[in-house]
Every structure is written in structure tokens, then in C-alpha cells.
Enzyme design. Sequence first.
Site: not given
Length: 404
Positions: A75, A203
Site C-alpha cells: 500500500h 482511518y
Amino acid sequence: MENLKTKVAIIGSGPAGLLLGQLLYKAGIDHIIIEQRSAEYVAARIRAGILEQVSVDLLTQAGVDQNLNKFGLPHDGIEILSNGLKHRIDLSALTQGKQVTVYGQTEVTKDLMQARENAGLCSYYEAEGVQIHDFDSNPYVTFNHNHQQYRLACDFIAGCDGYHGVCRASVPQDKIKTFEKVYPFRWLGVLADVPPVSDELIYVQSERGFALCSMRSKTRSRYYLQVPLTDHVDEWSDERFWGELEKRLDDESRKSLIKGSSIEKSIAPLRSFVTEPMRFGKLFLAGDAAHIVPPTGAKGLNLAASDIAYLSSALIEFYLKDSTEGIDQYSEKCLKRVWKAERFSWWMTHLLHRFETESDFDHKIKQAELNYILDSKAGLTTLAENYVGLPYELKKFDDMQNLS
Ligand code: RFL
Ligand code: PHB
């Protein structure tokens, strides 16, 4: 009583103990792992999901990177959703090309256990009454296994037995100092065989509390919700979980969220904890046995790996180069990195969670801090370089490669 002998007795077969075993094996250093749970239990435990580049490098060095290379998902960025707006953090651009890899701790553990089995290395699973003795002079470990009592004499003991283990608890109170912070909420985690809501982790900071959208693969998702300390997992049906997650997401994510039956659901406490020092004579503490971080920064497994990088090279230096330098510096070197990861994990937790006790003023200040980070190149760089993992001194690491 059966008497055994080895160079390094490793207590605990979590990622720290298994990785140490594999690195010692590669260097030809005799060791035995003693674990209180069954192999099946250890292999099934669901925990972390994110590996820093340095952890990937260490697994590569240990020769257990085949599945990681095949199934790990690199990622380049993460997203932070705040006030209904998504902000992408380009980790790679901010850290000169560094990445993190999505690869479950469950898989890391299985790969290490398989490598151990292939090499025919010695482990005692389901060991009972494990105790460590005389680690200031002539260390040994006692335990029961299959109704047989064992006494294992060794040069060193590696305490890789997690937060609730016996090793840290065996150190006299006046020789150890601990630092602790317990957070006033917990994480409810759900694993489900549905495609992740997004290609990258999200998040989420919301008025209803924190959430995290993570994954294990392109078909398996891992989601977390901040929940009150008093909540019990039985109170959270799948329906209630997905409903609450939807409420914490933005419109776009809500639309792409695919729900499904949970295959695992659990609640975990959040804690910051550090033990000083991390070495007591011939006993070394490593991983969760020495320190705990709240999972918000994805640092726990990675810290266990960096402790093991230092410990394995210290032991290899001792046996193959007759030097105690690495052993003498072990605690100091680990703790320097540990405290930085503790700070980052505490900071991420503080910034993204809703604290019941925070005043409106506190809340506004926190929002301003997050806005500052997201608007500032310096702020974003600080977040990114901590998230991908701070570098650690690899001198011993390189030496170790030459020796194995
Ligand atoms: P472990 O994995 O706890 O393994 C310790 C082993 O020791 C055994 N044991 C004993 N054996 C013999 N005798 C005794 N008396 C013993 N007492 C205990 C235990 O049975 C066990 O097998 O510690 P280790 O190896 O130090 O590894 C640490 C990691 O497991 C931990 O830091 C991470 O899982 C933390 N964590 C995360 N870390 C990350 O780097 N990235 C993440 O994304 C991440 N997410 C997480 C997490 C932890 C979580 N929970 C459940 C606390 C997400 C969650 C929800
Ligand atoms: C996870 O996938 O379990 C995970 C990912 C990132 C974190 C914590 C947990 O910060």
C-alpha cells in the site's frame, strides 16, 4: 524429570518467538520454543494486519517471504476521514517511495510455523506451569508437557511470551520499572469475507467515535469500531455492527460498503505500556512481553519484529563473533525505537478517538491539530514517516546476513 539443554530457550510462540527461532536456526544456533497454548490455537489467532518495510525485510531475511510476496498487498497510502471529508496520505511520495504491506499476523505466524516444521525444529506446545529460573547466573526453564516434567538448561532465555506471560512477571519488582496508560474505550473488530470498502485503509474520526476500515486481502475485510469499555461482544449483532459503521462513514464509502456475515468478532482493550529495561542478566524481553501499543498506529507486531532484529543479531554476534556488544546494547537500542512508536501510537489514538471526558474546547483543539497535519507538508511527512516505520540501525542486521 527429563533434562534438556539448549543455547537459547524461547518462551512463547507468537510472531516474536517464532521469528527469533527462525533467525537463530538460519545462523545455526540451537534453541527450543516453549508455548503454553496449542499449535492450532496459536495459528488461528487473529490480530495485526500491517507490516512495515523493515518487518518485510526481516521476514525475507528469515527466508519466510514466499507467501508474503505472493499474497501481501503493498500500500502506497492511507486515507483519513474527518468531518465527512476524506484526505489521502500519500505515504510513498512523503517518504521517498516507502510502503506498508497488508499481510495478516495470522499468515505471518502460519508461515513461520510451517518453516519451523519443515526444518524439524523443536517446540513444546501446550506446555504447563512454565517457570524461568536463575537468569542472573545459570538460567533454566521448568515446565510440564504430556504429564512429563522437564528441566531445560540454557545460556539465555528470550521472553517472547506476550503481555500476560511469565517472563516479565518473574523479574524482581525492584529491578524493573513499568509505564502504563489505559484508554477509556475499546475496539470491536469484525472479520468478514467481503471485498474491502476501498483499496486503501480508511482511518475514521467521527462524532460517533473512531472507526477503521482495513483488510486482509481483496476479498476479506477487517473493520473496527471504537466502543465503550462496558460493551460486550454479544451485544453487537452483525446487523448492529454494520449499521454503526455506516453511520461513521462518508456518503461515498457508505455506498460502496459491502456487508456480510462476520467470521470473527472480538473486543480488544487499548493500552500503552513499556518495561524498562528489557534485559535482566541472561533474560531478554521482546515484543508484547516488554511493551504494548494501542493498535491505532499499527505498530505492535512491527515493534516485536524490530526487537527480534536486535536480539537475533546480538545473540549471533555472541556465538559467532564472541562479542557481548549487541547483548549489552540490546535494551537501550530497543527502547529508543519503542518509545518513538509509543509516542506515535498514543498520538494517533488521541487524535482520532472521541474521549468522553474531553471538553468542547479540547475537541476543537484536536480538530485544529488534525486540520493542521492534513494541510501541512511537514505535518503529513511526520505522520507518513512514522506510519511506514522509523528506520533502525541495520549494521548488525547486515552482519547477520553475512553469517547466515
Ligand atoms: P504474542 O503474539 O502475544 O505471543 C506471545 C505468545 O506467548 C505465549 N505465552 C506463553 N508461553 C509459554 N508460557 C507462558 N507462561 C506463556 N504466556 C504466554 C502466548 O500463548 C503467545 O503465543 O506476542 P508477540 O510475539 O510479542 O507479538 C506481538 C503481536 O502479537 C502484537 O503486538 C500485535 O498483534 C499488535 N497488533 C498490531 N500490530 C501491528 O504491528 N499492526 C497492526 O495492524 C496491529 N493490529 C494488534 C492489532 C493487536 C490487536 N489486539 C487483539 C490486541 C489489532 C488488534 C485488535
Ligand atoms: C488491521 O488490519 O487489523 C489493522 C490495521 C491497521 C491498524 C490496526 C489494525 O492501525
